[in-house]
Structures are given as C-alpha cells and as structure tokens.
Design an enzyme around this catalytic site. Structure first.
Site, PDB file in Angstrom:
ATOM      1  N   ALA A 157      15.478  32.456  38.853  1.00  0.00           N
ATOM      2  CA  ALA A 157      14.250  31.891  39.417  1.00  0.00           C
ATOM      3  C   ALA A 157      14.244  30.373  39.249  1.00  0.00           C
ATOM      4  CB  ALA A 157      13.035  32.507  38.742  1.00  0.00           C
ATOM      5  N   SER A 214      21.733  32.580  30.658  1.00  0.00           N
ATOM      6  CA  SER A 214      20.398  33.116  30.915  1.00  0.00           C
ATOM      7  C   SER A 214      20.471  34.618  31.136  1.00  0.00           C
ATOM      8  CB  SER A 214      19.796  32.460  32.160  1.00  0.00           C
ATOM      9  OG  SER A 214      19.727  31.073  31.985  1.00  0.00           O
ATOM     10  N   PHE A 245      19.018  52.978  45.434  1.00  0.00           N
ATOM     11  CA  PHE A 245      18.342  52.718  44.184  1.00  0.00           C
ATOM     12  C   PHE A 245      17.066  53.546  44.146  1.00  0.00           C
ATOM     13  CE2 PHE A 245      18.787  49.361  40.798  1.00  0.00           C
ATOM     14  CZ  PHE A 245      20.153  49.379  40.782  1.00  0.00           C
ATOM     15  N   GLN A 282       7.791  47.941  31.606  1.00  0.00           N
ATOM     16  CA  GLN A 282       8.679  48.981  32.138  1.00  0.00           C
ATOM     17  C   GLN A 282       9.682  49.483  31.107  1.00  0.00           C
ATOM     18  OE1 GLN A 282      11.669  48.170  35.523  1.00  0.00           O
ATOM     19  NE2 GLN A 282      10.265  49.696  36.355  1.00  0.00           N
ATOM     20  N   HIS A 316      13.069  51.518  31.016  1.00  0.00           N
ATOM     21  CA  HIS A 316      14.143  51.935  31.922  1.00  0.00           C
ATOM     22  C   HIS A 316      14.673  53.284  31.462  1.00  0.00           C
ATOM     23  CE1 HIS A 316      17.943  51.958  34.090  1.00  0.00           C
ATOM     24  NE2 HIS A 316      17.578  50.872  34.750  1.00  0.00           N
ATOM     25  N   LEU A 339      21.581  48.371  28.450  1.00  0.00           N
ATOM     26  CA  LEU A 339      21.240  49.085  29.682  1.00  0.00           C
ATOM     27  C   LEU A 339      22.449  49.735  30.341  1.00  0.00           C
ATOM     28  CD1 LEU A 339      18.871  49.317  31.927  1.00  0.00           C
ATOM     29  CD2 LEU A 339      20.287  47.677  33.122  1.00  0.00           C
ATOM     30  N   GLU A 389      20.788  51.625  36.829  1.00  0.00           N
ATOM     31  CA  GLU A 389      20.286  52.668  37.730  1.00  0.00           C
ATOM     32  C   GLU A 389      21.319  52.985  38.814  1.00  0.00           C
ATOM     33  OE1 GLU A 389      16.096  52.378  38.591  1.00  0.00           O
ATOM     34  OE2 GLU A 389      16.497  52.477  40.728  1.00  0.00           O
ATOM     35  N   ARG A 428      11.087  54.526  38.366  1.00  0.00           N
ATOM     36  CA  ARG A 428      11.486  54.457  36.961  1.00  0.00           C
ATOM     37  C   ARG A 428      10.451  55.030  36.003  1.00  0.00           C
ATOM     38  NH1 ARG A 428      14.466  48.552  36.701  1.00  0.00           N
ATOM     39  NH2 ARG A 428      16.339  49.309  37.755  1.00  0.00           N
ATOM     40  N   HIS A 477      12.395  47.410  29.031  1.00  0.00           N
ATOM     41  CA  HIS A 477      13.308  46.757  29.949  1.00  0.00           C
ATOM     42  C   HIS A 477      12.732  45.539  30.663  1.00  0.00           C
ATOM     43  CE1 HIS A 477      16.537  46.341  32.798  1.00  0.00           C
ATOM     44  NE2 HIS A 477      15.768  46.630  33.822  1.00  0.00           N
ATOM     45  N   ARG A 496       7.855  48.420  38.656  1.00  0.00           N
ATOM     46  CA  ARG A 496       8.790  47.728  39.538  1.00  0.00           C
ATOM     47  C   ARG A 496       9.879  48.682  40.018  1.00  0.00           C
ATOM     48  NH1 ARG A 496      13.964  45.225  38.715  1.00  0.00           N
ATOM     49  NH2 ARG A 496      13.899  45.476  36.455  1.00  0.00           N
TER      50      ARG A 496
HETATM   51  C1  LIG Z   1      19.979  44.553  31.461  1.00  0.00           C
HETATM   52  C2  LIG Z   1      19.161  44.190  32.651  1.00  0.00           C
HETATM   53  C3  LIG Z   1      19.545  44.624  33.923  1.00  0.00           C
HETATM   54  C4  LIG Z   1      18.797  44.305  35.049  1.00  0.00           C
HETATM   55  N1  LIG Z   1      19.224  44.743  36.285  1.00  0.00           N
HETATM   56  C5  LIG Z   1      18.529  44.373  37.378  1.00  0.00           C
HETATM   57  C6  LIG Z   1      18.974  44.744  38.681  1.00  0.00           C
HETATM   58  O1  LIG Z   1      19.999  45.391  38.854  1.00  0.00           O
HETATM   59  N2  LIG Z   1      18.254  44.355  39.747  1.00  0.00           N
HETATM   60  C7  LIG Z   1      17.113  43.618  39.601  1.00  0.00           C
HETATM   61  O2  LIG Z   1      16.514  43.283  40.595  1.00  0.00           O
HETATM   62  N3  LIG Z   1      16.687  43.236  38.394  1.00  0.00           N
HETATM   63  C8  LIG Z   1      17.354  43.599  37.273  1.00  0.00           C
HETATM   64  N4  LIG Z   1      16.900  43.202  36.038  1.00  0.00           N
HETATM   65  C9  LIG Z   1      15.766  42.301  35.935  1.00  0.00           C
HETATM   66  C10 LIG Z   1      16.184  40.887  36.256  1.00  0.00           C
HETATM   67  O3  LIG Z   1      17.508  40.666  35.855  1.00  0.00           O
HETATM   68  C11 LIG Z   1      15.335  39.856  35.568  1.00  0.00           C
HETATM   69  O4  LIG Z   1      14.004  40.169  35.723  1.00  0.00           O
HETATM   70  C12 LIG Z   1      15.557  38.478  36.177  1.00  0.00           C
HETATM   71  O5  LIG Z   1      16.923  38.179  36.210  1.00  0.00           O
HETATM   72  C13 LIG Z   1      14.814  37.424  35.426  1.00  0.00           C
HETATM   73  O6  LIG Z   1      15.212  36.158  35.901  1.00  0.00           O
HETATM   74  P1  LIG Z   1      14.441  34.852  35.518  1.00  0.00           P
HETATM   75  O7  LIG Z   1      15.069  33.758  36.264  1.00  0.00           O
HETATM   76  O8  LIG Z   1      12.993  35.073  35.706  1.00  0.00           O
HETATM   77  O9  LIG Z   1      14.645  34.689  33.941  1.00  0.00           O
HETATM   78  P2  LIG Z   1      15.964  34.531  33.036  1.00  0.00           P
HETATM   79  O10 LIG Z   1      17.202  34.762  33.763  1.00  0.00           O
HETATM   80  O11 LIG Z   1      15.697  35.348  31.826  1.00  0.00           O
HETATM   81  O12 LIG Z   1      15.953  33.010  32.649  1.00  0.00           O
HETATM   82  C14 LIG Z   1      15.050  32.454  31.742  1.00  0.00           C
HETATM   83  C15 LIG Z   1      15.427  31.019  31.521  1.00  0.00           C
HETATM   84  O13 LIG Z   1      14.401  30.364  30.811  1.00  0.00           O
HETATM   85  C16 LIG Z   1      14.951  29.579  29.805  1.00  0.00           C
HETATM   86  N5  LIG Z   1      13.954  29.436  28.749  1.00  0.00           N
HETATM   87  C17 LIG Z   1      13.175  30.395  28.211  1.00  0.00           C
HETATM   88  N6  LIG Z   1      12.388  29.876  27.271  1.00  0.00           N
HETATM   89  C18 LIG Z   1      12.645  28.552  27.215  1.00  0.00           C
HETATM   90  C19 LIG Z   1      12.151  27.475  26.432  1.00  0.00           C
HETATM   91  N7  LIG Z   1      11.220  27.643  25.499  1.00  0.00           N
HETATM   92  N8  LIG Z   1      12.659  26.242  26.638  1.00  0.00           N
HETATM   93  C20 LIG Z   1      13.617  26.047  27.566  1.00  0.00           C
HETATM   94  N9  LIG Z   1      14.109  27.034  28.328  1.00  0.00           N
HETATM   95  C21 LIG Z   1      13.634  28.265  28.156  1.00  0.00           C
HETATM   96  C22 LIG Z   1      16.188  30.315  29.382  1.00  0.00           C
HETATM   97  O14 LIG Z   1      17.094  29.446  28.788  1.00  0.00           O
HETATM   98  C23 LIG Z   1      16.694  30.828  30.713  1.00  0.00           C
HETATM   99  O15 LIG Z   1      17.476  29.844  31.330  1.00  0.00           O
HETATM  100  C24 LIG Z   1      17.639  43.536  34.900  1.00  0.00           C
HETATM  101  C25 LIG Z   1      17.241  43.106  33.642  1.00  0.00           C
HETATM  102  C26 LIG Z   1      17.985  43.432  32.524  1.00  0.00           C
HETATM  103  C27 LIG Z   1      17.517  42.994  31.178  1.00  0.00           C
END
Ligand SMILES: Cc1cc2nc3c(=O)[nH]c(=O)nc-3n(C[C@H](O)[C@H](O)[C@H](O)COP(=O)(O)OP(=O)(O)OC[C@H]3O[C@@H](n4cnc5c(N)ncnc54)[C@H](O)[C@@H]3O)c2cc1C
Ligand code: SF4
Ligand code: SF4
Ligand code: FES
Lengths: 323, 558
Positions: free
Chosen positions: B14, B40, B114, B227, B229, B239, B242, B273, B337, B372
C-alpha cells in the site's frame, strides 16, 4: 532441550577494548526450535540488548540471515537439532562481507547499492500492450525460480571473491540481473549484458559454489552468473577481457586438451569430469586478467577426441537449456 | 528538519503504491519504513490477487457481489464497487511493471480459485504472490528516485491545530530522533497481528499506524472484525495458503471425513474464511480433531502441482513439520491472520483528521466488512494505495508547507528517555506482550462470548498499567531493538483495547464476530459500522450506517 548459543556480539557504543566479545547464552528450547526461535527467546527473556533483525519466521522476509556454525543461513530456517555440536553449542555470528552495526545486525547499504547498479527494473521496449504481455508460462516459471530471491544477503556474506574484491557486484545482484535478462518482456537484454560485462561483473566469479550452497531459496546465483556469461558471449561481447580469456581457454582445451603451463591438465580431474573441467574456466579467466596466463601453444594430449566430444556436448546442452 | 510534500509511512504494497502515485502527481514524496521495504509483511502473501477481467468473460459485478456477501453485508458497497471495477487495471499494471504472474498455455495470465467465489479469478505467482509484487514495487520505487528513510521508526504524528503536519521518527541505526514535516501524511503501516499469539503475521506487524491515528483523534472502525485463517500451523502460526484448497485440497477431521460437506454443501472447503474456520473449530471442540487440529490433505494433487504451484508451502511443511505435502496430510487449525477493521477512511484514503491519509491493512475503507475474501487484500493495497497517493498529493499542493516547532522532537526525546530510565525488575515487555496475545486469542477469536470479551478487556487495562512502569535493559542508542519493542507494545495495547471495545459493543454475530451467546445476525440493530474514538477514560463507540448501492442483505449460505 538445553542448548548454548555462542553469539558473537558487538556494541559500537562500548569502550574500544570491550566492543566485541563472545557471549554464551544457555537456553531451554523445544526440540523443534529454530536458531531464530532460540535467539528470540534470549532477547525476550534473557537479554534484550541482543540486536538482530527478524520478522516473518518463515524464510520469506529475508531479515534474519546470519552465520550459523560458520556458514551463512537464515536463522528461521536453521533447525537447532541439526546443528548441535559438542556440548550442545551453536555458534552464531553476523554475516560476513558487510560491516557490523550491532551484534547480528549488519549494514546492507553496499548490498543495496549493488542491486541498484544492475538497473533492477523491467525495461520493456515499444508501446505497452492494452492487456498483459503474452509470454510463455515456462519462461515465467523459470523466472519465479530466480525471483524467489528474498535479498537476505547470505550469498554475499560467504562469497569468496567479495572477500578479496569489494568491487565485485556479487551473487545476489547478478542473480537479480539475470532475472531481467531472462525476462521475455524486457527489451534491453543486450544493454544489460554490456553493463554486466565489465570489471566487477559476470567474469569475476570464481565458481567457488559457496553462494549456491548457502542460498536458502534455491536461487543458485552462480548458475545464473554462468548463464549470463553464455548470453554475453552469444550477444557478441567477446572483446572483453573475461570473455576473451574464457574463449581462449575453451578453445585451447578443445584444441589440445590441456592448458599446459598452468598445469591444468584435464586428466587430473578425469577426462569425463565435465563439471570440474568447466569449473576451471574462471581460474583461467582470473589468471588471464592478472596477466598470468601463459601462451597457449602445446601439443594435443592423448584422448583429445574425448575432450572435444565433451565440449561439443556441453555446448549443445547449454544451447538446449537456453532454448 | 526534513521536509516533503507527501510523507508515506510504510513501504509495504500500500505504501509503495501510494508513494509512486503521489510522485507521479508531481509531489516531492518520501517514504519511511521501520524495515527495508522488501522485509515488509506484504511479502508473506502467498495465494494471489483477485480481479474480474472482462476479456476473460468475468464480470466485476460478480466479484463485487461475492465481496459484499463475504463481508456479511458490512462492507461499504460504493467502495467495493471501486475495488472490483479497478481490479483489472491494477493487475495489468502490476504485470506491466514486471510481476511474473503465472500463465496459461496461451501465454495469458492464468487464474486459480479462491474461497467465497464461484469463479477462478485469483491471479498468482506460484505461492509467493506477495513477495513477487512487493519486490516489483520496490524496483519501481528505486527507479522513481523517491526519498527512502529506511529503518526509521515513527514514534508520533505531529498534530497542530487539529491537522497532521508530519511525524517524529527514530533513525534506528543511530538512535536519533528527527522531525519530518509534510502537509500530508499517508499511513500504510499494515495490520496488527502481533496483538495475538499465535498469528500468521510477522513480528513487525504491530498496529503502529492504527495507534498513531487513534491517538491523533482519527476514529478506528470495525476493530472487532479479526480474521482467523482456516489453515495455519499449530506450532508457530505460519500460514498455509488458501490456494492449497483453491487448487483442490481437502480438509479432513480425525475420522478422515471431509467435514465441510456438512457446513457448506455447495462451496465446501472454498466457503468464506469465517465459515471454514468456525467449522474446523466446531470439529475440534466436539472431539473430532487431532491434537487440537484438523488435517489438510493435498496428496491427490500430485507432486507436479505441489512442486510448481505450491512450492513455498511445501518448503514450510518440510522445514517445520518434516512432512512433504505429496506424502501426508498436515495438521492445521484456525489462526489469527488479518484485520478487517482499521483507520476509518473515505474512498480517497482520507481519515477524519485533515492531512492524514491511510491505506492498506491499516485502513478500513471498508471493503472487507466483517469478513475478507482471500486475495482481496493485495487488491485493496494497490487500488486504495494509489488513490491515497493521488489524494494526498492534491491536498499537499493545495495546502502548502507550514513551519512546525522543533519542540515536538524534544517531547519525544523526553518520553523515550523516560522509558529507558525505568527499571526492568521482574516485569518485561515480552511478558506483557505474551499475556496480551494469549488473552486475545483465548477470548476474541473464532467464537466469542460476553464474559470472555470482558475478561480480555480488563486484562488489557491491567497490562496497560504494567506497561507504564516497565523499562528495557538496553540503554544504548544504536539499533536498540529492545526500545522499539517497547514502543510497539504501547501501540498494540492501545489497539487491543479498541478491539475489545468494538467486540463488546456489537451485540450480534456477523462475519468474523461470532458470539455463542448471540448467534444471529441482527440487521435491524447492527447493520452498521462501529467507530472507536479515543477519550481520556478509554474507547468511545459511535455508529455509522453501511453504504448500500445494489445489494440488500440476505441470508448467507455457501
Ligand atoms: C501470511 C499471509 C498471507 C497472506 N496472503 C494473502 C493473499 O494471498 N492475498 C491477499 O490478498 N492478501 C493476503 N494477505 C494479506 C495481505 O498480505 C496484507 O494485508 C497486505 O499485504 C498488507 O499490506 P500493507 O501494505 O497494508 O502493509 P505491510 O506490507 O505490512 O507494510 C507495512 C509497512 O509499514 C511499515 N511500518 C509499520 N509501522 C511503522 C512505524 N512505526 N514506522 C515506520 N514504518 C512502519 C513497515 O515497515 C512496512 O513497510 C496475507 C497476509 C499474511 C500475513
Ligand atoms: S560462485 Fe561466484 S558469486 Fe558465488 S560465492 Fe563463489 S565467487 Fe561468489
Ligand atoms: S540469492 Fe539466495 S542467498 Fe542470495 S540474497 Fe537471494 S535468497 Fe539470499
Ligand atoms: S525471519 Fe524472515 S527470513 Fe527469517
């Protein structure tokens, strides 16, 4: 299970003479623990001043590379049980070839600078298609094997060339480079090969095999470097020092079966030990680079037909592999 | 003082997508992350990303409907329409950037099935989709030349006149605190899985952004929607995607029965889920489990499929269980999860605090509602990450820069000094975290009831008091991870309290919030979002109607 983690520690804020030391932590861990689990137990319940990086615990984030019993590995992929030495001791140190910041945390700035050097982004040619690029699934599958690299740095830690030559781009960055050269969607393979065909590039690897051995994700960086070499030669980069000597060496061996003066008699390794034979190439290259390569005039050895056959076979196989 | 137009906190999917969009909109962007971007937690996503591609005969409306149904009608339908309509573009864009999506024999992108969806519309890269996407977005970030503050930890938001004007952050390597100002801040800090023990989430997933926004006065929404899983490893919570079921895997109970026949006769293992997790837990609770687990059986898929499409989970099974998926079933159970809830935003990522935006798992738009669908989260990160990037850049341009007092840094320095000065006698950050994790996992999990949730709430309050007194052993500046954990625990306790508050307020069962004492969905009273505001005396709940466009609530059967 009682184990002792023998951790090499470093604290830059301590007085000079007490900055680095080795510390034993005795911990009681479940049988199926990893080295990382054990270190986390130490830092949570024994000593929170022990610094290390970790996150996923599942060998996917690339944070926890360190040296375990002398070799680079992911802490979270190293099962304690398989590593116990005498007196149930496991030795843990920071990765090599990278400056230590604190304890097991190393500075990876140079690692990332080298990744940047290979222009690690897709550079397609021509206008973008409306929908996806059409590409063979096999090619994509092949790429998945390379991009499985989690940038952990283990290969860089244990690379023998980097130990003596800091300019070498190194296994991780070159594997990344290969990922783009081999991508059917990338339109700049030739420019890229030119970029990697310089001092510090693809010709500097000595094929020591360390990176293949320590890579936790089966990326086999050395094999990717060899593939880049082949492609560089195919793309016509034969004027460069590395390629020139590789060619000379190959043709010398093919012609006479030996590279005399260097005592690299093929027979030494067995005429049919192809991997070993090919493994000699880089040695010659480096020797050549340092102008230690003697002139290549000598009589064909006995059994030269066999050597030639091996070479042709190897060439065919490589061509077939490249498709 | 460091200054940018847009500051993105978080370099997961994101955050990086938001930063690229803001940069493209002409803003001077910086991205700050407590870990190197590719560390991340987005890298852990395995299974894939959903999109209804029209040139494949799919229809975004079907995807949207199934998402609405999956959300147990708590998702906002305007946001869900945006998500599913933009999905095709987002996936093709990722492909053009370089993601090596798996393909069919025709060389076009291939899909797998899925859960909660009738059609195969999940695009994937073997079972390392998140890693593949994350690394490609990082490549784009390197190419873009966006400023990166790597291994910097945000300790607080700079709030002046009710507006967010930047952050104070700790450079982990040096221990130095810095003020970074910007008229717009985008929080993309991911979920808060470590509030639970165990969790599929990495150790860095500690709800920082949620806590920061909450403290700044932005409400969190639907925090009770946590959620579980259906397929995680008992031992360490890791994990098993799925996609294992999407490719045809079975769930078996201790008697060897495919028990999902009973609970979801039509979708079986591929029901939503929440449904599958509840079914598994019921089997386990009623004595038909195996040591607190049920079994995932992939043997019939064959080695070829397992080794190409599910190679990573096969590696996980081998590494941690010593089992090859082609040879034996593996024990799995539901595990914490994902957070459906998060910082309340509009469809442009704007929170209720001017200058503060949010996207990704830390935000709640809300597209996931009460449950979700698998593979909708990666989609959420890139679709709403991009929108937050655009909107924050526009906002920054309109507002321009303001001077911010350096006093903010002095305040944070004093706070951190205070933490370091405390003693560690007896108690520790790790002990408090573990107690929190266990009480949450015991009481606000697959099945819930009033008494348990109250217990969790009071425990969290008690832990907060202990937290206020606990110190760290490491008093140094350089890479003091002990200090970082302490700060993270502070964030987690705040967020845990909002989860408990939301859960107690929702007196019905919906999606992931399944109460044994109130088993029915109550649309008359609770077809609404729970907003949680911070007050001096603890969380305050307010309610917000769900936005509905085309789909009226129906009974949910799979
Ligand atoms: C094992 C697993 C499998 C998954 N599989 C799927 C899938 O197949 N399909 C799907 O759609 N979703 C899946 N998900 C969910 C999905 O991966 C996550 O919801 C999504 O990737 C989150 O992305 P994000 O960019 O929001 O956060 P993240 O990728 O978690 O990034 C968070 C960022 O914030 C930074 N950060 C946090 N706190 C601070 C701070 N205090 N100061 C500075 N930086 C900070 C971190 O360094 C990191 O860079 C899965 C989740 C998990 C755990
Ligand atoms: S094979 Fe080459 S790249 Fe790999 S470790 Fe040895 S010298 Fe380094
Ligand atoms: S090639 Fe292997 S060892 Fe090297 S960085 Fe990548 S994953 Fe790590
Ligand atoms: S903790 Fe992520 S690779 Fe080891």
């Amino acid at each position: 299970m009682q184990i002792t983690l023998r951790v090499k520690r470093y604290n830059p804020e301590a007085p000079e003479e007490r900055r680095s030391w080795t510390q034993d932590y005795k911990v009681d861990v479940p049988e199926d623990s990893t080295v990382l689990d054990s270190l986390i137990q130490v830092r949570e319940y024994v000593d929170d001043s022990l610094s290390l990086r970790c996150s996923c615990r599942g060998a996917i984030c690339g944070s926890c590379a360190m040296r375990v019993n002398g070799h680079a590995a992911l802490g979270c992929k190293s099962k304690v049980q398989k590593l116990l030495g005498k007196d149930n001791v496991i030795a843990v140190e920071p990765m090599g070839n990278q400056p230590v910041i604190k304890d097991l945390v190393v500075d990876m700035t140079v690692f990332w600078d080298k990744i940047r050097q290979v222009q690690p982004w897709l550079q397609p040619q021509g206008p973008e298609p409306e929908a996806e690029y059409v590409a063979p699934n096999e090619a994509m599958q092949h790429l998945v094997g390379v991009m499985g690299c989690i940038m952990c740095g283990a290969c860089v830690s244990d690379c023998t060339v980097l130990e003596v030559d800091k300019n070498f781009i190194g296994p991780a960055a070159l594997a990344k480079a290969y990922r783009f050269v081999a991508d059917p969607r990338d339109g700049h393979a030739k420019d890229r090969l030119g970029l990697y065909n310089k001092a510090g590039g693809i010709w500097d690897c000595t094929r020591c095999f360390e990176c293949v051995q320590v890579c936790p994700k089966g990326v086999a960086p050395m094999d990717r470097i060899m593939a880049l070499r082949d492609q560089a030669i195919d793309a016509g980069f034969i004027g460069s020092y590395g390629a020139r000597h590789a060619e000379a060496f190959a043709s010398s061996v093919e012609h006479s079966g030996t590279v005399n003066e260097m005592s690299l008699v093929v027979n030494t390794f067995g005429m049919f030990n192809l991997p070993k034979l090919l493994g000699l190439l880089p040695l010659a290259i480096r020797a050549g680079y340092k102008r230690k390569m003697p002139p290549l005039f000598h009589k064909p050895v006995e059994g030269i037909a066999g050597v030639r056959r091996i070479f042709h076979k190897a060439e065919e196989q490589q061509k077939a592999a490249r498709g | 003082m460091l200054q940018h137009d847009v500051l993105v906190v978080g370099a997961g999917l994101a955050g990086m997508r938001a930063a690229l969009a803001a940069k493209q909109a002409g803003a001077n962007v910086a991205i700050i992350s407590k870990v190197t971007p590719v560390r991340s937690h987005s890298n852990a996503a395995q299974g894939g990303i959903n999109a209804a591609l029209t040139d494949r005969g799919d229809d975004w409306k079907e995807h949207a409907y199934e998402t609405v149904k999956g959300s147990d009608y708590l998702g906002d339908q305007d946001a869900i329409e945006i998500l599913s309509q933009d999905a095709g573009r987002a996936v093709i864009e990722l492909e053009h950037m370089g993601v090596v999506f798996s393909r069919g024999p025709d060389g076009l992108l291939g899909t797998r099935r899925f859960g909660g969806q009738q059609r195969a519309r999940t695009f994937f890269v073997a079972d390392i989709t998140g890693q593949a996407m994350l690394h490609v977005l990082f490549e784009q970030l390197l190419k873009s030349g966006i400023t990166l503050y790597e291994e910097w930890f945000v300790t607080s938001l700079v709030m002046e006149d009710g507006q967010c004007r930047g952050v104070v952050a700790l450079e982990i390597k040096s221990g130095k605190l810095e003020l970074i100002t910007s008229p717009a801040v985008v929080l993309a800090t991911g979920g808060c899985g470590r509030i639970y023990e165990p969790s599929t989430n990495g150790l860095i997933v500690t709800g920082d952004g949620m806590a920061l926004a909450y403290k700044a006065g932005a409400p969190l929404m639907d925090m009770e929607m946590v959620q579980y899983h259906p397929t995680t490893l008992k031992q360490n919570g890791i994990l098993i995607t799925e996609a294992a079921r999407g490719e045809g895997g079975y769930l078996l109970n201790g008697k060897g029965e495919r028990f999902m026949d009973k609970y979801a006769p039509s979708m079986k293992e591929l029901a939503s889920r929440d449904v599958v997790s509840r079914s598994e837990q019921t089997e386990i609770n009623e004595g038909r489990g195996v040591n607190g687990c049920v079994l995932l059986d992939l043997r019939h898929l064959g080695r070829q499929v397992i080794e190409t499409k599910l190679a990573y989970i096969n590696e996980v099974a081998l590494d941690y269980l010593g089992i090859s998926l082609a040879e034996a079933p593996i024990p799995i159970r539901p595990g914490m999860h994902y957070m459906m809830g998060g910082i309340k935003t509009d469809v442009h990522g704007a929170t209720r605090v001017p200058g503060l935006y949010a996207a990704g798992e830390t935000a709640c738009v809300s597209v996931h509602g009460a449950n979700r669908l698998g593979a909708n989260s990666l989609l959420d990160t890139v679709v709403f990450g991009r929108r937050a990037g655009d909107a924050s850049a526009a906002y920054a341009k309109e507002r321009g820069h303001k001077n911010v007092s350096e006093a903010f840094v002095a305040d944070e320095e004093a706070r951190i000094k205070g933490i370091l000065a405390r003693s560690t006698d007896g108690d520790s950050v790790a002990k408090i975290r573990l107690e929190m994790g266990q009480v949450m996992n015991d009481n606000i999990s697959v099945f819930r009831h009033e008494e348990g949730m109250k217990k969790a709430q009071t425990t969290i309050r008690r832990l907060k008091e202990r937290y206020a007194r606990v110190g760290v052993q490491n008093k140094g500046k350089v890479f003091n991870t002990g200090l970082i954990f302490s700060l993270e625990l502070g964030y987690m306790l705040d967020v845990a309290e909002t989860i408990a508050a939301g859960a107690l307020a929702r007196k019905e069962s919906r999606g992931a919030h399944a109460r044994v004492d109130m088993p029915d969905r109550d649309d008359a009273n609770f077809l609404k979002h729970a907003l949680v505001f911070r007050t001096e005396s603890g969380p305050r709940i307010d309610w917000l109607p769900v936005t509905m466009t085309q789909w009226q609530p129906q009974k949910r059967v799979y």
